[in-house]
Design an enzyme around this catalytic site. Structure first.
Site, PDB file in Angstrom:
ATOM      1  N   HIS A  28      33.957  35.945  36.104  1.00  0.00           N
ATOM      2  CA  HIS A  28      34.345  35.521  37.453  1.00  0.00           C
ATOM      3  C   HIS A  28      33.648  36.362  38.517  1.00  0.00           C
ATOM      4  CE1 HIS A  28      37.523  38.582  36.516  1.00  0.00           C
ATOM      5  NE2 HIS A  28      37.333  38.938  37.762  1.00  0.00           N
ATOM      6  N   HIS A  63      33.762  42.169  43.561  1.00  0.00           N
ATOM      7  CA  HIS A  63      33.172  42.539  42.270  1.00  0.00           C
ATOM      8  C   HIS A  63      32.762  41.299  41.494  1.00  0.00           C
ATOM      9  CE1 HIS A  63      37.482  42.136  40.963  1.00  0.00           C
ATOM     10  NE2 HIS A  63      36.963  41.631  39.865  1.00  0.00           N
ATOM     11  N   GLU A 119      32.926  44.555  36.618  1.00  0.00           N
ATOM     12  CA  GLU A 119      34.069  44.574  35.701  1.00  0.00           C
ATOM     13  C   GLU A 119      33.576  43.979  34.394  1.00  0.00           C
ATOM     14  OE1 GLU A 119      37.221  41.905  36.939  1.00  0.00           O
ATOM     15  OE2 GLU A 119      38.670  42.808  35.566  1.00  0.00           O
TER      16      GLU A 119
HETATM   17 CO    CO Z   1      38.215  40.737  38.390  1.00  0.00          CO
END
Ligand code: CO
Length: 133
Positions: free
Chosen positions: A7, A78, A129
């Site tokens: 994502h 992020h 991430e």
């Molecule tokens: Co995230």
């Protein structure tokens, strides 16, 4: 090993407004979900090939609060990459001189799967991430 894009996360000052905007653009938008352990409320926009995570601060010590102070209209926060083996990936990035945020140990992330974040100063200014799947 990186296996895909999980994502892209956007910090937003008004979660309802952002969610409504994506709904009007025809996307499939989840309800808001409070994640007190992470200090955020999230809405997921599910796209055919990835997701957008809309993030809004929750509680006193939200990691998103300072970001929104600096970026009051919101901003790209992020990107999350899928990895096949988080422990092995962690070993590799640490050996490469990249700092892992927090205590360096994987945490359970927003989707109930182990995640870790890398220090953006060590990754070209982009907060990364990693999520195991
Ligand atoms: Co995230």
């Amino acid at each position: 090993m990186i296996t895909g894009l999980n994502h892209v996360a956007i910090a937003v000052p008004d979660l309802d407004r952002a969610a409504a905007q994506y709904r009007r653009m025809g996307a499939s938008v989840s309800g808001a979900q409070d994640l007190p352990d992470h200090g955020v409320t999230v809405v997921f926009v599910t796209l055919p090939n990835t997701k957008i995570e809309l993030l809004h601060p929750l509680g006193e010590n939200s990691p998103i609060a300072a970001f929104l102070e600096k970026n009051p209209s919101g901003g790209l926060h992020h990107i999350c990459l899928d990895v096949d083996d988080l422990a092995k990936t962690a070993e590799g990035v640490v050996a490469d001189g990249i700092r892992v945020l927090g205590d360096g140990q994987p945490k359970i992330g927003a989707h109930g799967k182990p995640v870790m974040f890398l220090h953006p100063k060590d990754t070209q200014g982009a907060l990364l991430e990693f999520e195991e799947r």
